[in-house]
Design a protein around this motif. Structure first.
Motif, PDB file in Angstrom:
ATOM      1  N   GLU A   5      52.327  13.130 -20.111  1.00  0.00           N
ATOM      2  CA  GLU A   5      50.927  13.523 -20.260  1.00  0.00           C
ATOM      3  C   GLU A   5      50.283  13.737 -18.891  1.00  0.00           C
ATOM      4  OE1 GLU A   5      46.915  11.569 -22.158  1.00  0.00           O
ATOM      5  OE2 GLU A   5      48.828  11.180 -23.141  1.00  0.00           O
ATOM      6  N   GLU A   6      49.493  14.794 -18.765  1.00  0.00           N
ATOM      7  CA  GLU A   6      48.821  15.092 -17.503  1.00  0.00           C
ATOM      8  C   GLU A   6      47.832  13.991 -17.148  1.00  0.00           C
ATOM      9  OE1 GLU A   6      46.229  18.562 -15.303  1.00  0.00           O
ATOM     10  OE2 GLU A   6      46.199  18.508 -17.484  1.00  0.00           O
ATOM     11  N   TRP A   7      47.830  13.608 -15.870  1.00  0.00           N
ATOM     12  CA  TRP A   7      46.853  12.642 -15.378  1.00  0.00           C
ATOM     13  C   TRP A   7      45.523  13.348 -15.173  1.00  0.00           C
ATOM     14  CZ3 TRP A   7      44.008  12.612 -10.832  1.00  0.00           C
ATOM     15  CH2 TRP A   7      43.284  11.451 -10.589  1.00  0.00           C
ATOM     16  N   ILE A   8      44.450  12.711 -15.651  1.00  0.00           N
ATOM     17  CA  ILE A   8      43.089  13.209 -15.453  1.00  0.00           C
ATOM     18  C   ILE A   8      42.262  12.040 -14.945  1.00  0.00           C
ATOM     19  CG2 ILE A   8      41.051  14.221 -16.526  1.00  0.00           C
ATOM     20  CD1 ILE A   8      42.942  15.386 -18.682  1.00  0.00           C
ATOM     21  N   GLY A   9      41.625  12.216 -13.781  1.00  0.00           N
ATOM     22  CA  GLY A   9      40.794  11.154 -13.218  1.00  0.00           C
ATOM     23  C   GLY A   9      39.607  10.852 -14.111  1.00  0.00           C
ATOM     24  N   LYS A  10      39.305   9.565 -14.239  1.00  0.00           N
ATOM     25  CA  LYS A  10      38.141   9.164 -15.041  1.00  0.00           C
ATOM     26  C   LYS A  10      36.835   9.568 -14.349  1.00  0.00           C
ATOM     27  CE  LYS A  10      40.406   5.295 -17.356  1.00  0.00           C
ATOM     28  NZ  LYS A  10      41.756   5.472 -16.819  1.00  0.00           N
ATOM     29  N   THR A  11      36.881   9.601 -13.015  1.00  0.00           N
ATOM     30  CA  THR A  11      35.745  10.078 -12.225  1.00  0.00           C
ATOM     31  C   THR A  11      36.296  11.047 -11.177  1.00  0.00           C
ATOM     32  OG1 THR A  11      35.876   8.419 -10.462  1.00  0.00           O
ATOM     33  CG2 THR A  11      34.636   7.802 -12.455  1.00  0.00           C
ATOM     34  N   ASP A  12      35.408  11.767 -10.513  1.00  0.00           N
ATOM     35  CA  ASP A  12      35.832  12.700  -9.466  1.00  0.00           C
ATOM     36  C   ASP A  12      36.374  11.979  -8.242  1.00  0.00           C
ATOM     37  OD1 ASP A  12      35.055  14.771 -11.068  1.00  0.00           O
ATOM     38  OD2 ASP A  12      33.204  15.205  -9.964  1.00  0.00           O
ATOM     39  N   HIS A  13      36.177  10.665  -8.171  1.00  0.00           N
ATOM     40  CA  HIS A  13      36.558   9.916  -6.978  1.00  0.00           C
ATOM     41  C   HIS A  13      37.690   8.928  -7.237  1.00  0.00           C
ATOM     42  CE1 HIS A  13      33.036  11.770  -5.372  1.00  0.00           C
ATOM     43  NE2 HIS A  13      32.341  11.298  -6.374  1.00  0.00           N
ATOM     44  N   GLU A  14      38.250   8.966  -8.425  1.00  0.00           N
ATOM     45  CA  GLU A  14      39.343   8.049  -8.739  1.00  0.00           C
ATOM     46  C   GLU A  14      40.564   8.376  -7.883  1.00  0.00           C
ATOM     47  OE1 GLU A  14      42.076   6.554 -12.497  1.00  0.00           O
ATOM     48  OE2 GLU A  14      40.361   7.857 -12.867  1.00  0.00           O
ATOM     49  N   LYS A  15      41.188   7.342  -7.362  1.00  0.00           N
ATOM     50  CA  LYS A  15      42.382   7.516  -6.542  1.00  0.00           C
ATOM     51  C   LYS A  15      43.517   8.093  -7.391  1.00  0.00           C
ATOM     52  CE  LYS A  15      45.558   4.988  -3.599  1.00  0.00           C
ATOM     53  NZ  LYS A  15      45.899   3.706  -3.000  1.00  0.00           N
ATOM     54  N   LYS A  27      56.702  18.960  -7.950  1.00  0.00           N
ATOM     55  CA  LYS A  27      56.367  20.219  -8.613  1.00  0.00           C
ATOM     56  C   LYS A  27      56.356  21.379  -7.623  1.00  0.00           C
ATOM     57  CE  LYS A  27      52.527  22.501 -11.010  1.00  0.00           C
ATOM     58  NZ  LYS A  27      51.154  22.326 -11.518  1.00  0.00           N
ATOM     59  N   PHE A  28      55.884  21.116  -6.403  1.00  0.00           N
ATOM     60  CA  PHE A  28      55.786  22.152  -5.382  1.00  0.00           C
ATOM     61  C   PHE A  28      56.950  22.105  -4.403  1.00  0.00           C
ATOM     62  CE2 PHE A  28      51.507  21.898  -7.045  1.00  0.00           C
ATOM     63  CZ  PHE A  28      51.149  23.226  -7.138  1.00  0.00           C
ATOM     64  N   GLY A  29      57.995  21.365  -4.759  1.00  0.00           N
ATOM     65  CA  GLY A  29      59.197  21.324  -3.925  1.00  0.00           C
ATOM     66  C   GLY A  29      58.979  20.731  -2.547  1.00  0.00           C
ATOM     67  N   GLY A  30      57.946  19.884  -2.412  1.00  0.00           N
ATOM     68  CA  GLY A  30      57.676  19.260  -1.120  1.00  0.00           C
ATOM     69  C   GLY A  30      57.167  20.227  -0.067  1.00  0.00           C
ATOM     70  N   ILE A  31      56.594  21.339  -0.506  1.00  0.00           N
ATOM     71  CA  ILE A  31      56.092  22.361   0.412  1.00  0.00           C
ATOM     72  C   ILE A  31      54.565  22.248   0.513  1.00  0.00           C
ATOM     73  CG2 ILE A  31      55.869  24.844   0.860  1.00  0.00           C
ATOM     74  CD1 ILE A  31      58.766  23.861   1.017  1.00  0.00           C
ATOM     75  N   CYS A  32      54.065  22.183   1.744  1.00  0.00           N
ATOM     76  CA  CYS A  32      52.621  22.199   1.973  1.00  0.00           C
ATOM     77  C   CYS A  32      52.091  23.536   1.473  1.00  0.00           C
ATOM     78  CB  CYS A  32      52.314  22.018   3.460  1.00  0.00           C
ATOM     79  SG  CYS A  32      50.572  22.320   3.884  1.00  0.00           S
ATOM     80  N   ARG A  60      42.236  16.541 -11.808  1.00  0.00           N
ATOM     81  CA  ARG A  60      43.355  16.396 -12.733  1.00  0.00           C
ATOM     82  C   ARG A  60      44.622  16.906 -12.067  1.00  0.00           C
ATOM     83  NH1 ARG A  60      41.348  18.918 -17.700  1.00  0.00           N
ATOM     84  NH2 ARG A  60      43.416  18.488 -18.481  1.00  0.00           N
ATOM     85  N   GLU A  61      45.737  16.453 -12.585  1.00  0.00           N
ATOM     86  CA  GLU A  61      47.038  16.759 -12.000  1.00  0.00           C
ATOM     87  C   GLU A  61      47.289  18.259 -11.847  1.00  0.00           C
ATOM     88  OE1 GLU A  61      51.679  15.487 -12.848  1.00  0.00           O
ATOM     89  OE2 GLU A  61      50.066  14.500 -13.952  1.00  0.00           O
ATOM     90  N   SER A  62      46.890  19.045 -12.811  1.00  0.00           N
ATOM     91  CA  SER A  62      47.153  20.487 -12.758  1.00  0.00           C
ATOM     92  C   SER A  62      46.316  21.210 -11.703  1.00  0.00           C
ATOM     93  CB  SER A  62      46.912  21.120 -14.131  1.00  0.00           C
ATOM     94  OG  SER A  62      45.571  20.926 -14.529  1.00  0.00           O
ATOM     95  N   ASN A  63      45.348  20.518 -11.106  1.00  0.00           N
ATOM     96  CA  ASN A  63      44.501  21.108 -10.070  1.00  0.00           C
ATOM     97  C   ASN A  63      44.808  20.509  -8.690  1.00  0.00           C
ATOM     98  OD1 ASN A  63      42.383  22.815  -9.116  1.00  0.00           O
ATOM     99  ND2 ASN A  63      40.997  21.071  -9.119  1.00  0.00           N
TER     100      ASN A  63
END
Length: 104
Positions: A5-15, A27-32, A60-63
């Motif tokens: 399940e995708e992680w979604i922060g409870k607030t905009d500032h959640e770690k 997901k990004f292959g360790g590429i900046c 959220r994780e997808s962003n």
């Protein structure tokens, strides 16, 4: 098909939890995503929002994508200098605290 399940922060500032940082990194292959350089062991890197929260992006994780810390700070500085970021001092201090707590 997503099995976790995708992680979604409870607030905009959640770690962002370490397990999510790892998934984003993999997901990004360790590429900046700001410099296209491979993030190597010992490199300092951050989780960056693809679409900034202040522009309507979700915490959220997808962003999220990985970014070398130096490149991430350059991008953030450029946005501040261009006047693109909200100038609310409380918002800025909360954002800074969130970044610092993600990267002890």
């Amino acid at each position: 098909m997503r099995t976790v399940e995708e992680w979604i922060g409870k607030t905009d500032h959640e770690k962002v939890p370490p397990r999510v940082r790892l998934r984003v990194f993999e997901k990004f292959g360790g590429i900046c995503q700001l410099s296209s350089r491979k993030i190597m062991p010992g490199d300092e890197w951050d989780i960056d929002h693809i679409k900034a929260i202040w522009r309507g992006g979700g915490h959220r994780e997808s962003n999220l994508h990985p970014a070398l810390r130096e490149k991430h700070r350059e991008k953030s500085g450029d946005e501040h200098r261009a006047g693109e970021v909200r100038q609310d001092p409380q918002e800025a201090s909360r954002h800074l605290a969130a970044i610092e707590s993600q990267n002890p």
